[in-house]
Write a protein that holds these residues in place. Structure first.
Motif, mmCIF file in Angstrom:
data_model
loop_
_atom_site.group_PDB
_atom_site.id
_atom_site.type_symbol
_atom_site.label_atom_id
_atom_site.label_comp_id
_atom_site.label_asym_id
_atom_site.label_seq_id
_atom_site.Cartn_x
_atom_site.Cartn_y
_atom_site.Cartn_z
ATOM 1 N N LEU A 582 0.827 -1.202 0.000
ATOM 2 C CA LEU A 582 0.000 0.000 0.000
ATOM 3 C C LEU A 582 0.866 1.258 0.000
ATOM 4 O O LEU A 582 0.598 2.218 -0.746
ATOM 5 N N ALA A 583 1.914 1.256 0.801
ATOM 6 C CA ALA A 583 2.799 2.425 0.873
ATOM 7 C C ALA A 583 3.479 2.677 -0.471
ATOM 8 O O ALA A 583 3.615 3.828 -0.913
ATOM 9 N N ARG A 584 3.910 1.614 -1.140
ATOM 10 C CA ARG A 584 4.567 1.777 -2.444
ATOM 11 C C ARG A 584 3.594 2.335 -3.483
ATOM 12 O O ARG A 584 3.944 3.217 -4.268
ATOM 13 N N GLU A 585 2.377 1.817 -3.500
ATOM 14 C CA GLU A 585 1.407 2.242 -4.505
ATOM 15 C C GLU A 585 0.980 3.691 -4.312
ATOM 16 O O GLU A 585 0.650 4.389 -5.278
ATOM 17 N N MET A 586 0.966 4.143 -3.053
ATOM 18 C CA MET A 586 0.508 5.501 -2.774
ATOM 19 C C MET A 586 1.646 6.515 -2.725
ATOM 20 O O MET A 586 1.401 7.710 -2.507
ATOM 21 N N ALA A 587 2.858 6.046 -2.912
ATOM 22 C CA ALA A 587 4.005 6.949 -2.805
ATOM 23 C C ALA A 587 3.948 8.066 -3.842
ATOM 24 O O ALA A 587 4.390 9.190 -3.596
ATOM 25 N N GLY A 588 3.395 7.782 -5.007
ATOM 26 C CA GLY A 588 3.348 8.789 -6.065
ATOM 27 C C GLY A 588 2.101 9.633 -6.051
ATOM 28 O O GLY A 588 1.831 10.359 -7.019
ATOM 29 N N GLY A 589 1.273 9.543 -5.017
ATOM 30 C CA GLY A 589 0.029 10.307 -4.954
ATOM 31 C C GLY A 589 -1.163 9.419 -5.211
ATOM 32 O O GLY A 589 -1.350 8.398 -4.539
ATOM 33 N N ALA A 590 -1.971 9.807 -6.200
ATOM 34 C CA ALA A 590 -3.177 9.033 -6.499
ATOM 35 C C ALA A 590 -2.814 7.650 -7.017
ATOM 36 O O ALA A 590 -1.890 7.488 -7.820
ATOM 37 N N TRP A 591 -3.541 6.657 -6.547
ATOM 38 C CA TRP A 591 -3.291 5.269 -6.973
ATOM 39 C C TRP A 591 -4.356 4.915 -8.006
ATOM 40 O O TRP A 591 -5.534 4.825 -7.705
#
Length: 734
Positions: A582-591
């Protein structure tokens, strides 16, 4: 012949005394009487007309020669149509089940008889007579026919029949009662053992019936049981015997069936029909049902064994979350003990922070971005390893700590959401017991404040079952949550419990469509899809959003989008993920998640870690079954097993599955089954058919229920093992 003729023939016959049980009694001269023949005839006529005594006579061939007119009138048949007819064509035994005396047998024996209950053959629902007869003989001793009397016993017989019926049938529902079911199962199993036939027994227990009795009254409970009985009769459209054992417990005996696929479909149909709403004078109500299934001779060969097995399966179904069916297996007792130990370990899990959350993305249909995450509770057990959300839900369902787990989950969900973008909400399911707790609103408020998130970022999914609680408490809690500012979702809408009154009473922000309804929405007849479309329209009219989960296929996704569903979930987007993912997917903002068929749900594997047999070239190896799915399994313990090797996997209790090694690494092999396993109704898996104990008995094995573990007696004399055991074997979960 007239009554006068009857008397005249009696007066003119010679005397001959024989015991009635041995030979017909000859006609004897009348005893001296002060009455004249005319006076005696008048007296007999009066007796006939009074109904106190009626007379009949037949000739040697059994044809009726005389019948009191009053009898013919009582039978509602013309006297002229009866005279000269065979007695056996005029009268039939009143006992429909054939337990009484036989008229043809009595007449054919030429012996005296009494107390024979008969009805007119042409009027099977008419009056009941009790006939008595005495054989008569000619002067030469030849059999001349019968003379006898008849009495109207219709009222007495009806009372006796009703008493006998009440002894065999349930007075409320008309189904067989406990005594009759026991006798019927006993007799059937005894006969089927000789004929080598199968027989299944279902135990059915109603869920939430006590609540109906307590809230609507016992009269409503009685009417509900009648409707349940009627639905059961309609649902099981095959040869069977259905009984009510008492209270809210029912039993079904199904002869000549051992296909667990068919039985599972039948049990699912019963559960679906019984959970539909009931209309009673006292109000509308909804209940559920749990079903346990056992099959003879696989699970036992006597009534006690089969009924006990079905009871254990029912207990397991109720423990697994209710509204389920479960097949008996020999490991149920051990599983029940193990499940209780896990429930006892829940306290430790809460104290030592062994629980953790996984998050399933909720995607906005219009934008394709993740706008929310649904929480799923898992358990990292210190000896069992990771217990996933599916199995954990079954364990915690019947636990006294269900509310405590819910408290922890809401607090943990809010803490996790604090680290996400403000546009992403977190959703948590609320157990009914927790929702009805006095401090629930305070708990929610404190969880939101402690995490420092806006209340609107927390969505609470509430089951319709909460509305079975006290109305004032439910309404007060919903109003307080609305005032607090959290979002509310009505969960599992369309599951059979749905009522528009819930939507009028509660300030819901969204409706989550029942996942079973969603899964059926691809059917060609379009009925379920039409229901989805109607729910979306209803939600729109009430200014509510809609959520649909469990989406696996692109066609279903397109259909739901066309219906206007606002939010979507399922394997086509993503399985539940851990916090690191979850943290990796949301690192760039919107998932943003693009749906893809490559994300189809893999058949869910259950971690088992138990010993089983696999057979290859007539040699049986003991291995560890690490996990199991419908399509395959992971085994551990053998070395140097090449791909393409075929095994017969013995899952115990007569369950054999042919499998091929699809991958092999060290001492671990991945197997693919030739024929998929089927659901056992509550998250478990089983083979559709099993090796029959009758087949084993033919080979010399005593007929008995199959053992839960190794049952296949392999004659390994001369068989050479092809594979060796790996040492040391690993035991950690896959």
């Amino acid at each position: 012949m007239s009554l006068k003729g009857l008397l005249s023939s009696r007066n003119g016959s010679a005397s001959r005394r024989e015991p009635p049980a041995v030979a017909p009694r000859p006609l004897a001269p009348p005893a001296t009487s002060a009455l004249t023949d005319g006076e005696r005839l008048a007296m007999l006529d009066e007796l006939e007309q009074s109904g106190l005594g009626w007379f009949w006579a037949s000739d040697a061939r059994g044809n009726l020669t005389y019948l009191s007119g009053a009898i013919a009138k009582r039978l509602d048949l013309p006297l002229a149509d009866l005279l000269g007819q065979p007695l056996t064509a005029i009268f039939a035994a009143a006992d429909r089940e054939g337990r009484g005396k036989s008229l043809p047998l009595m007449l054919g024996a030429h012996k005296a008889f009494t107390g024979l209950a008969v009805r007119a053959a042409r009027k099977p629902e008419g009056a009941v007579l009790r006939l008595s007869g005495q054989p008569i003989a000619t002067a030469e001793g030849a059999f001349a026919g019968f003379r006898g009397t008849g009495v109207d016993i219709t009222e007495e017989y009806t009372r006796e029949e009703e008493t006998a019926r009440l002894a065999r049938y349930d007075s409320l529902t008309g189904l067989s009662n406990r005594h009759r079911m026991a006798h019927h199962i006993d007799a059937t199993l005894t006969a089927f053992r000789a004929a080598r036939r199968n027989c299944a027994v279902m135990m059915i227990d109603l869920d939430r019936f006590k609540h109906v009795n307590d809230t609507l009254g016992h009269a409503a409970g009685d009417e509900l049981l009648k409707q349940v009985a009627a639905r059961l009769t309609r649902a099981i459209d095959r040869d069977c015997e259905i009984g009510r054992l008492g209270g809210d417990e029912f039993q079904v005996m199904l002869p000549d069936i051992d296909d667990r696929g068919v039985l599972g479909e039948l049990a699912a149909k019963v559960i679906a029909m019984l959970r539909q709403p009931y209309s009673l004078e006292e109000g509308r109500c909804v209940i559920g049902a749990s079903v346990g299934i056992a099959i003879a001779p696989h699970d036992g060969v006597t009534r006690d064994e089969i009924v006990r097995a079905a009871d254990l399966a029912l207990y397991a179904a109720k423990n697994g979350g209710r509204a389920q069916y479960r097949f008996f297996s020999g490991e149920l007792e051990n599983e029940t003990i193990f499940r209780r130990r896990l429930e006892q370990d829940l306290g430790t899990a809460l104290r030592e922070e062994q629980l953790f959350l996984r998050f399933e993305p909720i995607v906005a249909a219009a934008a394709g971005t993740v706008c929310g995450l649904e929480t799923h509770v898992c358990w990292n057990h210190e000896t069992r390893g990771v217990i996933d959300e599916h199995e954990f839900a079954q364990i915690v369902e019947g636990s006294a700590l269900l509310g405590d787990v819910g408290r922890w989950a809401i607090a943990a969900a809010c803490q996790r959401a604090a680290g996400w973008p403000d546009s992403v909400r977190v959703a948590a399911s609320v157990p009914v017991a927790l929702f009805l707790a006095d401090d629930f609103v305070t708990l929610v408020s404190e969880a939101v404040d402690a995490a420092g998130i806006a209340p609107a970022r927390l969505t609470l999914a509430i089951s319709e079952a909460v509305f079975f609680g006290e109305a004032s408490v439910v309404d007060r809690t919903l109003a307080a949550l609305f005032k607090l500012g959290v979002r509310l979702t009505l969960d599992e809408f369309g599951s059979g419990y749905s009522s528009l009154s819930y939507l009028r009473r509660a300030p819901f922000d969204a409706i989550k469509i029942d996942q079973k309804l969603v899964a059926e929405a691809e059917r060609q007849d379009g009925t379920e899809l039409g229901l989805v479309r109607a729910i979306v329209a209803l939600a729109g009219a009430l200014q509510m959003d809609t959520v649909a989960g469990g989406i696996e296929s692109a066609s279903l996704l397109a259909a739901l989008q066309a219906c206007g569903v606002h939010y979507l979930q399922g394997p086509i987007f993503s399985e539940p993920v851990d916090t690191d993912t979850l943290a990796r997917e949301m690192a760039g903002g919107a998932w943003r998640i693009e749906p893809g068929t490559s994300r189809m749900r893999r058949a869910r594997r259950r971690t088992l870690l138990r010993k089983i047999q696999v057979i290859h070239d007539d040699y049986a190896y003991m291995v560890t079954l690490r996990n199991l799915s419908k399509t395959g399994a992971l085994i551990q313990g053998l070395a140097d097993v090449p791909r393409g090797t075929q095994f017969v996997v013995d899952l115990g209790g007569g369950q054999l599955a042919v499998a091929t090694v699809m991958r092999s690494s060290g001492d671990v092999q991945g197997l693919e089954f030739e024929q998929s396993l089927i659901e056992d109704g509550s998250g478990g898996l089983c083979t559709r058919n099993r090796v029959s104990p009758y087949a084993l008995a033919a080979a010399g094995t005593p007929l008995a229920a199959l053992a839960p573990g190794k049952f296949l007696g392999m004659d390994q004399g001369g068989a050479v093992p092809k594979f060796g055991y790996a040492k040391p074997a690993r035991t950690e979960p896959a």
